[in-house]
Design a protein around this motif. Sequence first.
Motif, PDB file in Angstrom:
ATOM      1  N   UNK A  81       0.908  -1.094   0.023  1.00  0.00           N
ATOM      2  CA  UNK A  81       0.252  -0.068  -0.146  1.00  0.00           C
ATOM      3  C   UNK A  81       0.734   1.419  -0.282  1.00  0.00           C
ATOM      4  N   UNK A  82       0.106   2.402   0.290  1.00  0.00           N
ATOM      5  CA  UNK A  82       0.902   3.352   0.516  1.00  0.00           C
ATOM      6  C   UNK A  82       1.121   4.439  -0.770  1.00  0.00           C
ATOM      7  N   UNK A  83       2.357   5.233  -0.223  1.00  0.00           N
ATOM      8  CA  UNK A  83       3.252   5.953  -1.925  1.00  0.00           C
ATOM      9  C   UNK A  83       3.081   4.856  -2.883  1.00  0.00           C
ATOM     10  N   UNK A  84       3.445   3.414  -3.145  1.00  0.00           N
ATOM     11  CA  UNK A  84       4.365   2.940  -3.773  1.00  0.00           C
ATOM     12  C   UNK A  84       3.028   2.329  -4.757  1.00  0.00           C
ATOM     13  N   UNK A  85       2.121   1.845  -4.557  1.00  0.00           N
ATOM     14  CA  UNK A  85       1.321   2.311  -5.159  1.00  0.00           C
ATOM     15  C   UNK A  85      -0.243   2.458  -5.752  1.00  0.00           C
ATOM     16  N   UNK A  86      -0.002   3.547  -4.467  1.00  0.00           N
ATOM     17  CA  UNK A  86      -0.988   4.465  -4.755  1.00  0.00           C
ATOM     18  C   UNK A  86      -1.493   4.957  -5.744  1.00  0.00           C
ATOM     19  N   UNK A  87      -3.413   5.152  -6.649  1.00  0.00           N
ATOM     20  CA  UNK A  87      -3.275   6.265  -7.251  1.00  0.00           C
ATOM     21  C   UNK A  87      -4.705   7.089  -7.376  1.00  0.00           C
ATOM     22  N   UNK A  88      -4.071   8.461  -8.385  1.00  0.00           N
ATOM     23  CA  UNK A  88      -3.282   8.538  -9.234  1.00  0.00           C
ATOM     24  C   UNK A  88      -1.550   8.721  -8.801  1.00  0.00           C
ATOM     25  N   UNK A  89      -0.916   8.623  -9.570  1.00  0.00           N
ATOM     26  CA  UNK A  89       0.810   8.845  -9.634  1.00  0.00           C
ATOM     27  C   UNK A  89       1.410   9.241 -11.091  1.00  0.00           C
ATOM     28  N   UNK A  90       2.735  10.149 -11.441  1.00  0.00           N
ATOM     29  CA  UNK A  90       2.847  10.034 -12.537  1.00  0.00           C
ATOM     30  C   UNK A  90       3.065  11.248 -12.189  1.00  0.00           C
ATOM     31  N   UNK A  91       3.125  12.577 -13.574  1.00  0.00           N
ATOM     32  CA  UNK A  91       4.273  13.493 -14.130  1.00  0.00           C
ATOM     33  C   UNK A  91       2.846  14.600 -15.097  1.00  0.00           C
ATOM     34  N   UNK A  92       3.052  15.953 -14.204  1.00  0.00           N
ATOM     35  CA  UNK A  92       1.700  16.198 -15.317  1.00  0.00           C
ATOM     36  C   UNK A  92       2.006  16.628 -16.663  1.00  0.00           C
ATOM     37  N   UNK A  93       1.536  16.809 -17.124  1.00  0.00           N
ATOM     38  CA  UNK A  93       1.309  17.032 -18.876  1.00  0.00           C
ATOM     39  C   UNK A  93       3.079  17.805 -19.454  1.00  0.00           C
ATOM     40  N   UNK A  94       2.961  18.526 -19.141  1.00  0.00           N
ATOM     41  CA  UNK A  94       4.392  19.619 -19.249  1.00  0.00           C
ATOM     42  C   UNK A  94       5.233  19.232 -18.567  1.00  0.00           C
ATOM     43  N   UNK A  95       6.017  17.915 -17.472  1.00  0.00           N
ATOM     44  CA  UNK A  95       6.172  17.414 -16.688  1.00  0.00           C
ATOM     45  C   UNK A  95       7.291  18.776 -15.764  1.00  0.00           C
ATOM     46  N   UNK A  96       6.391  19.486 -15.354  1.00  0.00           N
ATOM     47  CA  UNK A  96       6.588  20.712 -14.619  1.00  0.00           C
ATOM     48  C   UNK A  96       6.492  20.403 -12.610  1.00  0.00           C
ATOM     49  N   UNK A  97       5.304  19.192 -11.879  1.00  0.00           N
ATOM     50  CA  UNK A  97       5.475  18.493 -11.425  1.00  0.00           C
ATOM     51  C   UNK A  97       5.019  17.139 -11.699  1.00  0.00           C
TER      52      UNK A  97
END
Length: 367
Positions: free
Chosen positions: A138-154
């Motif tokens: 559980x936790x941050x390893x598997x939690x959704x959603x996850x990713x980069x925003x479209x610009x990769x700025x966050x």
Amino acid sequence: MKLKIAVLPGDGIGPEVTAQAVRVLKVVAALHGHAFEFEEWPVGGVAIKQEGAPLPSSTLDACLSSNAVLLGAVGAPEHDKLAPEARPEAGLLALRNALGAYANLRPVVAYEAISECSPLRPEIARDADILIVRELLGGLYFGQPRGFDSEGASAFNTMRYSATEIERIAHIAFKAAEARRQKVTSVDKANVLETSQLWREVVTRVAQEYPGVSLEHLYVDACAMHLIMDPLRFDVILTENLFGDILSDEAAVIMGSLGMLASASIGGAVGLYEPVHGSAPDIAGQGVANPLGAIASAALLLRHSAQLEQESREVEAAIRAVLDAGYRTPDLYRGPGKRVVQTSEMGSLVVEAFSDIANQRHAYHAV
Ligand code: IPM
Ligand code: MG
């Protein structure tokens, strides 16, 4: 006893240390009359190279149809630029998830013989005996959603826990504490995180079913300090995925080397056993890696996946005997009077010590 073991050597020093663990298991089988079957499968960086994915479906299928999985390490610098889901580590995480291995047990035992390897003063670390129970799925390893925003700025990750996930890992910790020194320290960050507030609430509730076990709550920052200021205050440490990852590397300071730490990931149909250390690419291929964490993981396999408690203890006693006799891999070497040995020689020494211990037991029973 018959046992089918999937062996996943993985990357870096993984194959070197795993080979020694397998050797030890083969001798355990031979001397105690068990039938252990071993089959090797790729995972991590080698699997990306060979099959284009960190956890090929053939490897996963083999693990799911085995009684236990023995893993070396994953991670390779040439894949450092890949996205998290394509990296070698993703293979390990997917495997833990597919096996349903939600409970990660990491015993931390300060061996007297190598007390000089810990930067902690002997009177502080000596006799430390802690079991870290880390929630693994559980936790941050598997939690959704996850990713980069479209610009990769966050970028973002989600820390999520259900009461059910907390409850099942809490039961594992309290049951373990019942068989140990009856104390659970639950570690969270309940002064900041909602997931930790839920964690605290559920753990407190589960504790009521174990009246013989005392429960204390600690914030993770305070725990990180107490762990090396006063390791003797801990028996079982119960915590979530990322906190457990960090605290277990810190706890290696008590043992003197990360190479000593073993782990069992259980709770699903098939248990997964791996040393806590990584693939250590800087020393890979030199024959100098410490195989004792991998061998101690094999001992955990005997205990948790084969219910061979006696054999498990004999392997642990063999590790202790080899250290007591003064043998050291380079990570454990601190000066005169000790003999530095390579990975494979350390494996041979454990095999010899185990054979002596097992034969003594047979001789005793024959009298
Ligand atoms: C561990 C490791 C893994 C983890 C990595 C290799 C994904 O650090 O087992 O502690 O973070 O769980
Ligand atoms: Mg880690």
